[in-house]
Design a protein around this motif. Structure first.
Motif, PDB file in Angstrom:
ATOM      1  N   ILE A 162       0.854  -1.184   0.000  1.00 33.30           N
ATOM      2  CA  ILE A 162       0.000   0.000   0.000  1.00 33.30           C
ATOM      3  C   ILE A 162       0.889   1.233   0.000  1.00 33.30           C
ATOM      4  CG2 ILE A 162      -1.856   1.241   1.175  1.00 33.30           C
ATOM      5  CD1 ILE A 162      -2.601  -1.442   2.512  1.00 33.30           C
ATOM      6  N   GLN A 163       0.681   2.108  -0.991  1.00 32.75           N
ATOM      7  CA  GLN A 163       1.489   3.315  -1.131  1.00 32.75           C
ATOM      8  C   GLN A 163       0.659   4.558  -0.825  1.00 32.75           C
ATOM      9  OE1 GLN A 163       3.521   1.528  -5.165  1.00 32.75           O
ATOM     10  NE2 GLN A 163       3.837   3.717  -4.786  1.00 32.75           N
ATOM     11  N   ASP A 164       1.163   5.405   0.053  1.00 28.45           N
ATOM     12  CA  ASP A 164       0.597   6.720   0.308  1.00 28.45           C
ATOM     13  C   ASP A 164       1.102   7.638  -0.800  1.00 28.45           C
ATOM     14  OD1 ASP A 164      -0.099   9.217   1.255  1.00 28.45           O
ATOM     15  OD2 ASP A 164       1.259   9.187   2.968  1.00 28.45           O
ATOM     16  N   CYS A 165       0.187   8.181  -1.626  1.00 30.09           N
ATOM     17  CA  CYS A 165       0.622   8.888  -2.828  1.00 30.09           C
ATOM     18  C   CYS A 165      -0.168  10.185  -3.031  1.00 30.09           C
ATOM     19  CB  CYS A 165       0.432   7.972  -4.043  1.00 30.09           C
ATOM     20  SG  CYS A 165       1.373   8.455  -5.502  1.00 30.09           S
ATOM     21  N   THR A 166       0.538  11.284  -3.272  1.00 29.81           N
ATOM     22  CA  THR A 166      -0.122  12.535  -3.609  1.00 29.81           C
ATOM     23  C   THR A 166      -0.602  12.478  -5.056  1.00 29.81           C
ATOM     24  OG1 THR A 166       1.952  13.583  -4.288  1.00 29.81           O
ATOM     25  CG2 THR A 166       1.318  13.820  -1.969  1.00 29.81           C
ATOM     26  N   TYR A 167      -1.431  13.441  -5.445  1.00 32.34           N
ATOM     27  CA  TYR A 167      -1.970  13.423  -6.805  1.00 32.34           C
ATOM     28  C   TYR A 167      -2.295  14.839  -7.266  1.00 32.34           C
ATOM     29  CZ  TYR A 167      -6.497  13.843  -4.400  1.00 32.34           C
ATOM     30  OH  TYR A 167      -7.529  14.277  -3.607  1.00 32.34           O
ATOM     31  N   HIS A 168      -2.475  14.956  -8.567  1.00 28.03           N
ATOM     32  CA  HIS A 168      -2.822  16.236  -9.182  1.00 28.03           C
ATOM     33  C   HIS A 168      -4.104  16.053  -9.987  1.00 28.03           C
ATOM     34  CE1 HIS A 168      -2.537  19.960 -11.481  1.00 28.03           C
ATOM     35  NE2 HIS A 168      -2.633  19.247 -12.597  1.00 28.03           N
ATOM     36  N   VAL A 169      -5.056  16.957  -9.798  1.00 27.52           N
ATOM     37  CA  VAL A 169      -6.314  16.924 -10.548  1.00 27.52           C
ATOM     38  C   VAL A 169      -6.187  17.849 -11.757  1.00 27.52           C
ATOM     39  CG1 VAL A 169      -8.803  17.291 -10.461  1.00 27.52           C
ATOM     40  CG2 VAL A 169      -7.598  16.467  -8.421  1.00 27.52           C
ATOM     41  N   TYR A 170      -6.463  17.308 -12.941  1.00 30.89           N
ATOM     42  CA  TYR A 170      -6.312  18.083 -14.167  1.00 30.89           C
ATOM     43  C   TYR A 170      -7.454  19.075 -14.410  1.00 30.89           C
ATOM     44  CZ  TYR A 170      -2.584  14.949 -15.890  1.00 30.89           C
ATOM     45  OH  TYR A 170      -1.419  14.238 -16.066  1.00 30.89           O
ATOM     46  N   ASP A 171      -8.683  18.642 -14.109  1.00 27.94           N
ATOM     47  CA  ASP A 171      -9.821  19.485 -14.491  1.00 27.94           C
ATOM     48  C   ASP A 171     -11.038  19.163 -13.630  1.00 27.94           C
ATOM     49  OD1 ASP A 171     -10.962  17.103 -15.477  1.00 27.94           O
ATOM     50  OD2 ASP A 171     -10.189  17.453 -17.495  1.00 27.94           O
ATOM     51  N   ASN A 185     -13.597  17.593 -14.443  1.00 27.27           N
ATOM     52  CA  ASN A 185     -14.179  16.287 -14.761  1.00 27.27           C
ATOM     53  C   ASN A 185     -13.610  15.173 -13.888  1.00 27.27           C
ATOM     54  OD1 ASN A 185     -15.828  17.211 -16.980  1.00 27.27           O
ATOM     55  ND2 ASN A 185     -13.939  17.402 -18.184  1.00 27.27           N
ATOM     56  N   GLY A 186     -12.632  15.507 -13.061  1.00 31.83           N
ATOM     57  CA  GLY A 186     -12.061  14.512 -12.155  1.00 31.83           C
ATOM     58  C   GLY A 186     -10.862  13.780 -12.703  1.00 31.83           C
ATOM     59  N   TYR A 187     -10.445  14.093 -13.933  1.00 35.99           N
ATOM     60  CA  TYR A 187      -9.244  13.450 -14.470  1.00 35.99           C
ATOM     61  C   TYR A 187      -8.035  13.855 -13.623  1.00 35.99           C
ATOM     62  CZ  TYR A 187     -11.867  12.106 -18.630  1.00 35.99           C
ATOM     63  OH  TYR A 187     -12.784  11.541 -19.495  1.00 35.99           O
ATOM     64  N   MET A 188      -7.161  12.893 -13.347  1.00 33.87           N
ATOM     65  CA  MET A 188      -6.073  13.136 -12.410  1.00 33.87           C
ATOM     66  C   MET A 188      -4.888  12.237 -12.717  1.00 33.87           C
ATOM     67  SD  MET A 188      -6.385  10.135 -10.540  1.00 33.87           S
ATOM     68  CE  MET A 188      -5.430  10.482  -9.084  1.00 33.87           C
ATOM     69  N   ILE A 189      -3.774  12.551 -12.063  1.00 31.58           N
ATOM     70  CA  ILE A 189      -2.578  11.719 -12.131  1.00 31.58           C
ATOM     71  C   ILE A 189      -1.999  11.603 -10.735  1.00 31.58           C
ATOM     72  CG2 ILE A 189      -1.130  13.732 -12.706  1.00 31.58           C
ATOM     73  CD1 ILE A 189       0.711  11.826 -14.278  1.00 31.58           C
ATOM     74  N   PHE A 190      -1.610  10.402 -10.363  1.00 33.99           N
ATOM     75  CA  PHE A 190      -0.882  10.224  -9.115  1.00 33.99           C
ATOM     76  C   PHE A 190       0.571  10.661  -9.318  1.00 33.99           C
ATOM     77  CE2 PHE A 190      -4.271   7.275  -7.796  1.00 33.99           C
ATOM     78  CZ  PHE A 190      -4.411   7.658  -6.464  1.00 33.99           C
ATOM     79  N   ASN A 191       1.130  11.288  -8.296  1.00 33.14           N
ATOM     80  CA  ASN A 191       2.543  11.659  -8.331  1.00 33.14           C
ATOM     81  C   ASN A 191       3.374  10.446  -7.923  1.00 33.14           C
ATOM     82  OD1 ASN A 191       1.928  14.392  -9.001  1.00 33.14           O
ATOM     83  ND2 ASN A 191       1.396  14.742  -6.857  1.00 33.14           N
ATOM     84  N   CYS A 192       3.353   9.447  -8.805  1.00 34.04           N
ATOM     85  CA  CYS A 192       4.023   8.183  -8.478  1.00 34.04           C
ATOM     86  C   CYS A 192       5.532   8.270  -8.669  1.00 34.04           C
ATOM     87  CB  CYS A 192       3.431   7.029  -9.271  1.00 34.04           C
ATOM     88  SG  CYS A 192       3.566   7.198 -11.060  1.00 34.04           S
ATOM     89  N   ILE A 193       6.007   9.358  -9.263  1.00 38.05           N
ATOM     90  CA  ILE A 193       7.443   9.641  -9.274  1.00 38.05           C
ATOM     91  C   ILE A 193       7.704  10.558  -8.086  1.00 38.05           C
ATOM     92  CG2 ILE A 193       9.361  10.664 -10.550  1.00 38.05           C
ATOM     93  CD1 ILE A 193       7.883   9.963 -13.128  1.00 38.05           C
ATOM     94  N   ASP A 194       8.283   9.995  -7.047  1.00 37.07           N
ATOM     95  CA  ASP A 194       8.431  10.712  -5.781  1.00 37.07           C
ATOM     96  C   ASP A 194       9.451   9.956  -4.938  1.00 37.07           C
ATOM     97  OD1 ASP A 194       8.013  12.598  -3.800  1.00 37.07           O
ATOM     98  OD2 ASP A 194       5.830  12.337  -3.742  1.00 37.07           O
ATOM     99  N   ILE A 195       9.897  10.564  -3.852  1.00 42.78           N
ATOM    100  CA  ILE A 195      10.840   9.891  -2.961  1.00 42.78           C
ATOM    101  C   ILE A 195      10.387  10.020  -1.515  1.00 42.78           C
ATOM    102  CG2 ILE A 195      12.803  10.173  -4.520  1.00 42.78           C
ATOM    103  CD1 ILE A 195      13.763  12.470  -2.734  1.00 42.78           C
ATOM    104  N   PHE A 196      10.786   9.050  -0.711  1.00 43.75           N
ATOM    105  CA  PHE A 196      10.539   9.029   0.733  1.00 43.75           C
ATOM    106  C   PHE A 196       9.051   9.167   1.067  1.00 43.75           C
ATOM    107  CE2 PHE A 196      15.048  10.769   0.785  1.00 43.75           C
ATOM    108  CZ  PHE A 196      15.601   9.519   0.980  1.00 43.75           C
ATOM    109  N   ARG A 197       8.216   8.465   0.306  1.00 43.89           N
ATOM    110  CA  ARG A 197       6.799   8.373   0.642  1.00 43.89           C
ATOM    111  C   ARG A 197       6.569   7.122   1.476  1.00 43.89           C
ATOM    112  NH1 ARG A 197       4.100  12.761   0.522  1.00 43.89           N
ATOM    113  NH2 ARG A 197       2.261  11.417   0.689  1.00 43.89           N
ATOM    114  N   THR A 198       5.524   7.130   2.253  1.00 44.57           N
ATOM    115  CA  THR A 198       5.280   6.051   3.205  1.00 44.57           C
ATOM    116  C   THR A 198       4.345   4.983   2.634  1.00 44.57           C
ATOM    117  OG1 THR A 198       3.462   7.301   4.187  1.00 44.57           O
ATOM    118  CG2 THR A 198       5.652   7.574   5.161  1.00 44.57           C
ATOM    119  N   GLY A 199       4.249   3.884   3.355  1.00 48.26           N
ATOM    120  CA  GLY A 199       3.368   2.802   2.951  1.00 48.26           C
ATOM    121  C   GLY A 199       3.479   1.614   3.873  1.00 48.26           C
TER     122      GLY A 199
END
Length: 362
Positions: free
Chosen positions: A281-290, A292-306
């Motif tokens: 399980i990964q704790d991951c931040t994300y960005h919402v594009y618009d 309509n709810g389209y989004m991307i997880f910031n899966c390129i990241d360092i020192f995130r928890t899980g």
């Protein structure tokens, strides 16, 4: 360098332990306890199983599979996870299954991305739906070819990159009494035909980053121990639309997957229960594009928890991914990459604003 990394991981993991498990003292107490752990002499390893003739250890599961598959690229299949799309077909053939929020709308509905190494054995898989940029970034670290049906224009820049191959739409339509968007499946021979038609190599290419996980064999299994580790009988993910839940099955020593209040089964394999040896399980931040709810997880990241969960135990981890094609690495409190048990793996990307609502039961 490794000692410095260990201290960072200790500090981050201490925070997880305090918020998730409670009653373990202050953060400083936890860090001191973690740093005080000395290496202990492991029990003598039992002899590793001998490879059956013509077989090798899969780089996705560590299970024995045909040597003929050694350099074959996996596919990554986008599977609709709306209730009307059930039952799913083919999921028991997946080696690794990702689940993640697909949109911030509709109760933050999730979608599955199923990695399949032996795609020639598929008879029916799906139903197939669209993808998001996150799926492209995750499939890339496996050198997998994405199988999906379209997606928003936010995908285009990622799909245009040299490392990505994908097969979009045009798979078989099977009449099942449902609306058209729930009727598309991969069927026998279609994947091989799509590779040939697109002139895409079926073999690992120059973008393959190498084996993903470190594995223990079946007779020398990992049982998580150490600071922050506790028993784990059930996990309730904060996926509110479908209520994803994993329940430990002591008989199989795996975690059975449930959603929508019922067991998840593979209708294409005699309604076999979907179950996993490893849960990440990964704790991951994300960005919402618009809007309509389209989004991307910031899966390129360092020192995130899980968390890493296996054999009825859960332990805090820290994860990092440094580029599009880089492998996501998972580290324990000791600063070492974790070792997974042989078998299938479930990976959940959990939105950081919902991560505190994750429930882990001893």
């Amino acid at each position: 360098m490794r000692r410095k990394l260990s201290k960072i991981l200790f500090s981050i993991a201490a925070t997880i332990m305090l918020t998730a498990f409670g009653n373990v003292g202050t953060e400083a107490d936890v860090v001191r306890a973690a740093e005080a752990v000395l290496p202990t002499q492991a029990a003598p390893a039992l002899p590793a199983p001998i490879a059956p003739p013509g077989m090798y250890r899969s780089e996705l599961t560590n299970e024995w599979i045909s040597e003929s598959l050694r350099t074959q690229r996996p596919i990554a299949v986008m599977v609709d996870n709306e209730k009307i799309a059930l039952p799913h077909y083919g999921i028991s053939q997946a080696d690794v299954v990702y689940e993640m929020m697909n949109s911030t709308k509709n109760g933050r509905i999730t979608r599955l991305m199923a990695l399949v190494k032996d795609w020639n054995s598929i008879t029916r898989f799906g139903s197939i739906r669209s993808l998001r940029p996150t799926n492209i970034l995750l499939a890339a670290e496996w050198n997998a070819v994405l199988c999906h049906d379209g997606g928003p224009f936010y995908n285009n820049a990622y799909l245009a990159k040299g490392y990505m191959n994908n097969f979009s739409a045009g798979f078989a339509r099977i009449a099942n009494g449902k609306p058209r968007e729930f009727t598309e499946y991969i069927t026998t021979g279609e994947v091989a035909a799509r590779f040939k038609k697109a002139n895409v190599t079926t073999q690992y290419n120059e973008f393959y980053p190498g084996p993903h996980f470190k594995f223990a064999d079946e007779v020398n299994q990992v049982i998580p121990v150490g600071p922050g580790t506790q028993s784990c009988s059930k996990v309730e993910l904060p996926f509110y639309h479908n209520s994803s839940t994993l329940i430990y099955n002591p008989a199989t020593m795996t975690y059975d997957y449930y959603e929508y209040g019922m067991a998840h089964v593979d209708a294409g394999n005699n309604n076999k229960q979907t179950t996993f040896k490893n849960v990440i399980i990964q704790d991951c931040t994300y960005h919402v594009y618009d809007n309509n709810g389209y989004m991307i997880f910031n899966c390129i990241d360092i020192f995130r928890t899980g968390y890493y969960i296996t054999n009825g135990r859960v332990t805090p981890i820290v994860w990092m991914k440094t580029s599009d094609t880089d492998i996501t690495r998972y580290f324990g409190l000791d600063g070492q990459e974790i070792t997974l048990n042989t078998g299938k793996t479930y990976i959940a990307l959990c939105p950081n604003d919902d991560f505190p609502n994750l429930k882990i039961y001893p």
